[in-house]
Design a protein around this motif. Structure first.
Motif, PDB file in Angstrom:
ATOM      1  N   ASP A  33       0.822  -1.219   0.000  1.00 12.27           N
ATOM      2  CA  ASP A  33       0.000   0.000   0.000  1.00 12.27           C
ATOM      3  C   ASP A  33       0.852   1.263   0.000  1.00 12.27           C
ATOM      4  O   ASP A  33       0.474   2.273  -0.596  1.00 12.27           O
ATOM      5  CB  ASP A  33      -0.915   0.017   1.238  1.00 12.27           C
ATOM      6  N   LEU A  34       1.980   1.225   0.689  1.00 14.51           N
ATOM      7  CA  LEU A  34       2.876   2.380   0.779  1.00 14.51           C
ATOM      8  C   LEU A  34       4.309   1.911   0.563  1.00 14.51           C
ATOM      9  O   LEU A  34       4.743   0.943   1.188  1.00 14.51           O
ATOM     10  CB  LEU A  34       2.747   3.059   2.145  1.00 14.51           C
ATOM     11  N   VAL A  35       5.037   2.607  -0.292  1.00 15.26           N
ATOM     12  CA  VAL A  35       6.442   2.285  -0.561  1.00 15.26           C
ATOM     13  C   VAL A  35       7.271   3.522  -0.240  1.00 15.26           C
ATOM     14  O   VAL A  35       7.135   4.560  -0.889  1.00 15.26           O
ATOM     15  CB  VAL A  35       6.663   1.860  -2.025  1.00 15.26           C
ATOM     16  N   MET A  36       8.119   3.383   0.779  1.00 15.53           N
ATOM     17  CA  MET A  36       8.940   4.501   1.234  1.00 15.53           C
ATOM     18  C   MET A  36      10.342   4.416   0.649  1.00 15.53           C
ATOM     19  O   MET A  36      10.904   3.341   0.484  1.00 15.53           O
ATOM     20  CB  MET A  36       9.049   4.472   2.764  1.00 15.53           C
ATOM     21  N   GLY A  37      10.916   5.584   0.354  1.00 15.72           N
ATOM     22  CA  GLY A  37      12.314   5.644  -0.015  1.00 15.72           C
ATOM     23  C   GLY A  37      13.173   5.734   1.240  1.00 15.72           C
ATOM     24  O   GLY A  37      12.733   6.258   2.261  1.00 15.72           O
ATOM     25  N   GLY A  71       9.720   7.621  15.728  1.00 22.60           N
ATOM     26  CA  GLY A  71       8.605   7.047  14.973  1.00 22.60           C
ATOM     27  C   GLY A  71       8.569   5.536  15.075  1.00 22.60           C
ATOM     28  O   GLY A  71       7.508   4.933  15.258  1.00 22.60           O
ATOM     29  N   ARG A  72       9.743   4.909  14.973  1.00 20.14           N
ATOM     30  CA  ARG A  72       9.800   3.441  15.107  1.00 20.14           C
ATOM     31  C   ARG A  72       9.439   3.017  16.523  1.00 20.14           C
ATOM     32  O   ARG A  72       8.747   2.003  16.726  1.00 20.14           O
ATOM     33  CB  ARG A  72      11.205   2.940  14.745  1.00 20.14           C
ATOM     34  N   LEU A  73       9.919   3.774  17.518  1.00 17.04           N
ATOM     35  CA  LEU A  73       9.657   3.436  18.913  1.00 17.04           C
ATOM     36  C   LEU A  73       8.180   3.606  19.267  1.00 17.04           C
ATOM     37  O   LEU A  73       7.566   2.716  19.874  1.00 17.04           O
ATOM     38  CB  LEU A  73      10.506   4.328  19.827  1.00 17.04           C
ATOM     39  N   PHE A  74       7.602   4.735  18.877  1.00 20.43           N
ATOM     40  CA  PHE A  74       6.216   5.037  19.249  1.00 20.43           C
ATOM     41  C   PHE A  74       5.213   4.129  18.550  1.00 20.43           C
ATOM     42  O   PHE A  74       4.213   3.720  19.140  1.00 20.43           O
ATOM     43  CB  PHE A  74       5.885   6.494  18.917  1.00 20.43           C
ATOM     44  N   PHE A  75       5.461   3.838  17.270  1.00 19.86           N
ATOM     45  CA  PHE A  75       4.434   3.182  16.461  1.00 19.86           C
ATOM     46  C   PHE A  75       4.832   1.805  15.950  1.00 19.86           C
ATOM     47  O   PHE A  75       4.083   1.189  15.197  1.00 19.86           O
ATOM     48  CB  PHE A  75       4.068   4.086  15.273  1.00 19.86           C
ATOM     49  N   LYS A  76       6.044   1.340  16.345  1.00 13.73           N
ATOM     50  CA  LYS A  76       6.505   0.000  15.949  1.00 13.73           C
ATOM     51  C   LYS A  76       6.471  -0.178  14.428  1.00 13.73           C
ATOM     52  O   LYS A  76       5.948  -1.162  13.891  1.00 13.73           O
ATOM     53  CB  LYS A  76       5.666  -1.082  16.634  1.00 13.73           C
ATOM     54  N   ILE A  77       7.048   0.816  13.729  1.00 15.40           N
ATOM     55  CA  ILE A  77       7.125   0.798  12.269  1.00 15.40           C
ATOM     56  C   ILE A  77       8.576   0.584  11.864  1.00 15.40           C
ATOM     57  O   ILE A  77       9.453   1.348  12.261  1.00 15.40           O
ATOM     58  CB  ILE A  77       6.612   2.121  11.664  1.00 15.40           C
ATOM     59  N   ASN A  78       8.834  -0.430  11.079  1.00 13.24           N
ATOM     60  CA  ASN A  78      10.202  -0.748  10.675  1.00 13.24           C
ATOM     61  C   ASN A  78      10.594   0.063   9.436  1.00 13.24           C
ATOM     62  O   ASN A  78      10.780  -0.467   8.342  1.00 13.24           O
ATOM     63  CB  ASN A  78      10.347  -2.247  10.398  1.00 13.24           C
ATOM     64  N   ILE A  79      10.688   1.379   9.628  1.00 15.81           N
ATOM     65  CA  ILE A  79      11.055   2.294   8.555  1.00 15.81           C
ATOM     66  C   ILE A  79      12.294   3.066   8.997  1.00 15.81           C
ATOM     67  O   ILE A  79      12.326   3.639  10.085  1.00 15.81           O
ATOM     68  CB  ILE A  79       9.902   3.272   8.241  1.00 15.81           C
ATOM     69  N   GLY A  80      13.306   3.096   8.150  1.00 15.28           N
ATOM     70  CA  GLY A  80      14.549   3.738   8.528  1.00 15.28           C
ATOM     71  C   GLY A  80      14.621   5.222   8.233  1.00 15.28           C
ATOM     72  O   GLY A  80      15.457   5.929   8.787  1.00 15.28           O
ATOM     73  N   ASP A  81      13.751   5.720   7.344  1.00 12.15           N
ATOM     74  CA  ASP A  81      13.799   7.132   6.937  1.00 12.15           C
ATOM     75  C   ASP A  81      12.374   7.664   6.848  1.00 12.15           C
ATOM     76  O   ASP A  81      11.713   7.546   5.822  1.00 12.15           O
ATOM     77  CB  ASP A  81      14.514   7.250   5.599  1.00 12.15           C
ATOM     78  N   PHE A  82      11.917   8.260   7.941  1.00 10.49           N
ATOM     79  CA  PHE A  82      10.536   8.743   8.015  1.00 10.49           C
ATOM     80  C   PHE A  82      10.270   9.928   7.092  1.00 10.49           C
ATOM     81  O   PHE A  82       9.127  10.212   6.760  1.00 10.49           O
ATOM     82  CB  PHE A  82      10.215   9.156   9.456  1.00 10.49           C
ATOM     83  N   HIS A  83      11.310  10.646   6.690  1.00 11.62           N
ATOM     84  CA  HIS A  83      11.080  11.928   6.039  1.00 11.62           C
ATOM     85  C   HIS A  83      11.540  11.979   4.591  1.00 11.62           C
ATOM     86  O   HIS A  83      11.711  13.058   4.028  1.00 11.62           O
ATOM     87  CB  HIS A  83      11.760  13.035   6.855  1.00 11.62           C
ATOM     88  N   CYS A  84      11.748  10.807   4.004  1.00 16.23           N
ATOM     89  CA  CYS A  84      12.085  10.792   2.589  1.00 16.23           C
ATOM     90  C   CYS A  84      10.907  11.353   1.792  1.00 16.23           C
ATOM     91  O   CYS A  84       9.761  10.904   1.939  1.00 16.23           O
ATOM     92  CB  CYS A  84      12.397   9.363   2.127  1.00 16.23           C
ATOM     93  N   GLY A  85      11.193  12.336   0.935  1.00 13.03           N
ATOM     94  CA  GLY A  85      10.120  12.986   0.186  1.00 13.03           C
ATOM     95  C   GLY A  85       9.646  12.204  -1.014  1.00 13.03           C
ATOM     96  O   GLY A  85       8.611  12.526  -1.595  1.00 13.03           O
ATOM     97  N   LEU A  86      10.378  11.163  -1.395  1.00  8.71           N
ATOM     98  CA  LEU A  86       9.976  10.337  -2.526  1.00  8.71           C
ATOM     99  C   LEU A  86       9.338   9.062  -1.993  1.00  8.71           C
ATOM    100  O   LEU A  86       9.993   8.254  -1.325  1.00  8.71           O
ATOM    101  CB  LEU A  86      11.198  10.001  -3.394  1.00  8.71           C
ATOM    102  N   ARG A  87       8.073   8.875  -2.286  1.00 12.11           N
ATOM    103  CA  ARG A  87       7.332   7.715  -1.794  1.00 12.11           C
ATOM    104  C   ARG A  87       6.160   7.429  -2.725  1.00 12.11           C
ATOM    105  O   ARG A  87       5.641   8.329  -3.396  1.00 12.11           O
ATOM    106  CB  ARG A  87       6.828   7.961  -0.373  1.00 12.11           C
TER     107      ARG A  87
END
Length: 383
Positions: free
Chosen positions: A110-114, A142-158
């Motif tokens: 559903d969502l693909v993060m850079g 973000g990973r701690l609060f929401f248990k999301i395995n994402i390394g770069d929360f603020h990548c503008g390309l997604r």
């Protein structure tokens, strides 16, 4: 033929780099035989960006409401593709290399993060504070609060499915829009993937719209407000545990720590810790209800069980018991005073009854009032 992909770029005076970004995106469509479109979400440009976009056959969507989030929402809502890839129009992202995003979307994500830290950050592409402090810290939270395995929360390309965008129900209007998209995807159980992405230096000569401290604070504020557990519940429980344990020890007798004696004066602080901690927990409950009922957070099974477990009757009983305990301790205090014919008393002895009496009365009253208010908020759930 239906469009498969819409590339959406927010735009506010991007005349220097807009053309190259549009050409790269269209080149990607041609290279990989993708039926796509470029959508420019213009947020009030005055440098001719709109004419540049039209001359290159990109769709221009005029978004009057100011803000990064507003511009993107306006463009995404008008996008016609099954999939949407959003990216800044400053030539820092390579729109010719989007196939990894499309592949993941086609796989069903559903969502693909850079991830710029995995793909590579070219020299001068990211300020020192952003690279080593802002992005790593905010992504960790973000990973701690929401248990999301994402390394770069603020990548503008997604990239994301258009239907998934509506499930996110995004509300923010500024730069925190980027964080909200990830958080809402997780909260709505949407599938998330991550692909390496290269970040190049900004191609513009003017300063970027991003403000390091203001926008960093907006991201942090968003993460905290959307995580009432970390903002209210966990600090509240820590204060309550510390307050109850400390008060229990000091009510029995003074505590000796080497040459230091902790007595009723310390008891005042531990008792205050109980009140403050309880306030935090109450605010957690109220914030959670407000966020869910106003569609800021999705309803969960635990949320529904909360209304079944907590009700007005239980609250009144528990609150009433605390009030009764406070009254009993007050009567004992007055009796001790009366036994001395209401003369001067030793404060350390009497305060061991008075302080718990006051705390019990305060807790009881707050529980009763919270129960009444909680039951009003829960009327819609009960119906």
């Amino acid at each position: 033929m239906s469009l498969e992909l819409s590339v959406v770029m927010p735009c506010l005076n991007e005349a220097e780099t807009l053309a190259v970004c549009i050409k790269k995106a269209k080149g990607f469509f041609a290279k990989y035989d993708i039926n796509g479109e470029v959508v420019i979400a213009d947020n009030g440009s005055t440098d001719g960006s709109q004419d540049i976009a039209k001359s290159l056959n990109a769709r221009v969507i005029h978004v009057e409401a100011k803000g990064y989030g507003n511009a993107l929402k306006g463009g995404i809502e008008e996008a016609r593709g099954t999939y949407v890839i959003m990216g800044d129009a400053d030539d820092s992202y390579d729109f010719e290399n989007l196939q990894a995003y499309v592949d993941k979307l086609r796989e069903g994500y559903d969502l693909v993060m850079g991830n710029r830290f995995k793909g590579g950050i070219k020299k001068g592409a990211m300020p020192f504070l952003h690279k080593y402090l802002g992005n790593p810290v905010l992504s960790f939270l973000g990973r701690l609060f929401f248990k999301i395995n994402i390394g770069d929360f603020h990548c503008g390309l997604r990239g994301f499915k258009k239907e998934a965008f509506y499930k996110m129900n995004l509300q923010t209007t500024g730069m925190e829009f980027a964080s909200e998209m990830i958080v809402k995807s997780k909260l709505n159980n949407l599938s998330i993937a991550e692909v390496p992405t290269i970040l190049s230096p900004d191609g513009r000569t003017r300063p970027p719209h991003l403000n390091t401290w203001r926008d960093g604070w907006r991201h942090l504020r968003f993460l905290l407000l959307y995580s009432p557990n970390w903002l209210f519940l966990i600090p509240g429980l820590i204060l309550l545990i510390f307050g109850f344990l400390g008060s229990a020890l000091l009510i029995i007798q003074p505590v000796e720590l080497n040459t230091i004696t902790l007595d009723v004066h310390t008891l005042l602080y531990t008792a205050t810790s109980i009140i403050i901690g309880f306030q935090f927990v109450l605010f957690y409950g109220l914030t959670k209800i407000y966020a869910v009922e106003n569609n800021l957070l999705p309803k969960s099974n635990r949320y529904q069980k909360l209304f079944k477990f907590l009700n007005l009757e239980k609250g009144l009983i528990i609150g009433g018991l605390f009030v009764i305990l406070g009254i009993v301790l007050t009567v004992i205090s007055v009796s001790l005073w009366q036994a001395t014919n209401f003369s001067n008393l030793e404060p350390t002895k009497l305060l061991r009854y008075v302080i718990p009496a006051i705390i019990s009365l305060q807790l009881g009253t707050q529980i009763v009032l919270f129960s009444l208010f909680f039951s009003i908020l829960g009327l819609k759930n009960a119906s």
